[in-house]
Design an enzyme around this catalytic site. Structure first.
Site, short mmCIF file in Angstrom:
data_model
loop_
_atom_site.label_atom_id
_atom_site.label_comp_id
_atom_site.label_asym_id
_atom_site.label_seq_id
_atom_site.Cartn_x
_atom_site.Cartn_y
_atom_site.Cartn_z
N LYS A 8 34.23 45.42 41.35
CA LYS A 8 34.60 47.03 41.32
C LYS A 8 35.67 47.32 40.25
O LYS A 8 36.11 48.25 40.03
CB LYS A 8 34.93 47.17 42.93
CG LYS A 8 33.98 47.01 43.81
CD LYS A 8 34.21 47.53 45.13
CE LYS A 8 34.72 46.33 45.72
NZ LYS A 8 34.61 45.92 47.13
N GLY A 9 36.53 46.12 39.99
CA GLY A 9 37.71 46.33 39.51
C GLY A 9 37.63 46.96 38.14
O GLY A 9 38.68 47.79 37.66
N ASP B 252 41.12 36.42 33.90
CA ASP B 252 41.90 35.43 34.27
C ASP B 252 41.76 33.86 34.19
O ASP B 252 41.95 33.68 33.04
CB ASP B 252 41.90 35.67 35.90
CG ASP B 252 43.39 35.25 36.62
OD1 ASP B 252 43.88 34.26 36.25
OD2 ASP B 252 43.82 35.78 37.74
N ASP C 184 43.26 45.65 42.71
CA ASP C 184 43.57 45.34 44.32
C ASP C 184 44.26 44.30 44.78
O ASP C 184 44.47 43.29 43.81
CB ASP C 184 42.24 45.40 45.09
CG ASP C 184 41.30 44.03 45.20
OD1 ASP C 184 41.23 43.79 44.17
OD2 ASP C 184 41.16 43.77 46.12
N ARG D 40 43.49 50.08 44.33
CA ARG D 40 42.78 50.28 43.14
C ARG D 40 42.73 51.49 42.59
O ARG D 40 42.80 51.81 41.41
CB ARG D 40 41.17 50.22 43.46
CG ARG D 40 40.93 48.69 43.78
CD ARG D 40 39.31 48.66 44.16
NE ARG D 40 38.88 47.54 44.81
CZ ARG D 40 38.71 46.14 44.23
NH1 ARG D 40 38.96 45.98 42.78
NH2 ARG D 40 38.14 45.13 44.77
C1 PRP Z 1 38.25 40.10 39.22
C2 PRP Z 1 38.06 40.69 37.74
C3 PRP Z 1 37.35 39.75 37.28
C4 PRP Z 1 37.79 38.48 37.54
C5 PRP Z 1 38.56 37.76 36.89
O1 PRP Z 1 37.53 40.54 40.20
O2 PRP Z 1 37.43 41.99 37.86
O3 PRP Z 1 35.89 40.00 37.56
O4 PRP Z 1 38.36 38.67 38.86
O5 PRP Z 1 38.78 36.43 37.13
P1 PRP Z 1 38.36 34.95 36.46
O6 PRP Z 1 38.71 35.20 34.93
O7 PRP Z 1 39.35 34.01 37.10
O8 PRP Z 1 37.05 34.70 36.74
P2 PRP Z 1 37.42 40.23 41.62
O9 PRP Z 1 36.54 38.74 42.01
O10 PRP Z 1 38.87 40.00 42.00
O11 PRP Z 1 36.54 41.24 42.18
P3 PRP Z 1 36.97 42.98 41.94
O12 PRP Z 1 36.57 43.24 40.69
O13 PRP Z 1 35.84 43.67 42.97
O14 PRP Z 1 38.30 43.24 42.47
#
Ligand code: PRP
Length: 179
Positions: A42-43, A102, A158, A164
């Protein structure tokens, strides 16, 4: 919400200025094409909505949702698909829109999966790059900002599903997640 923010990392104005620059770059590089913009839920929702509205070339929209396998497994790099695209991408120019890179596990998994479907191209457009946390070597083709290794929230990002809808990207106070 604002009282839980230690400091603002990227203001509403900084975000909109950079998003307009990215949109102009995409407009020019994809001129004459209709890229499929894939938002990762969702981010990316805030970034996705502002980026697409700042673009002037025709685009198509689709979304995917990804999750890690169980608690704490993000570090293991195991991710699973929660929601797939609605349509085929064979022969299409795909732009994956993410809020943050990340470790890179999510995008590396996604890129592999999307390429197996024989698109014409797959590029990554990420608002933030937490480069110091990278585990797998993956880079954004289009990037908003480099981001220090801080607990960032807002503009889609979040903490426990909250914050968010902050209109800027801020650093969360330690007292919020350490209590
Ligand atoms: C976050 C972000 C990326 C991922 C990046 O999503 O939106 O999709 O983490 O991290 P990485 O490079 O370590 O894989 P999250 O899983 O927190 O879900 P969200 O978008 O729903 O908050």
């Amino acid at each position: 919400m604002h009282q839980d923010v230690e400091s603002i990392m990227f203001s509403k104005e900084q975000l909109q200025t950079r998003i307009a620059e990215l949109a102009a770059q995409l407009d020019s590089e994809y001129a004459g094409k209709t890229p499929l913009m894939v938002g990762i839920l969702k981010g990316s929702v805030m970034f996705y909505a502002d980026l697409l509205r700042a673009m002037t070339i025709p685009v198509e929209m689709d979304f995917m949702a990804i999750s890690s396998y169980g608690a704490g497994s993000k570090s293991s790099g195991e991710v699973k698909l929660i929601k797939d695209l609605d349509r085929k991408i064979e022969g299409r120019d795909v732009i994956v829109v993410e809020d943050i890179i990340d470790s890179g596990y999510t995008l590396s998994y996604l890129k592999r999966m999307l390429y197996s479907r024989k698109p014409s191209s797959v590029k990554i457009c990420a608002l933030l790059d937490k480069y110091s946390r990278r585990v797998v070597p993956i880079e954004a083709d289009y990037k908003g900002f480099d981001c220090e290794d801080e607990f960032v929230i807002g503009f889609g990002l979040d903490y426990a599903e909250r914050y968010r809808n902050l209109p800027y990207i801020g650093i969360l106070k330690r007292s919020v997640y350490e209590k």
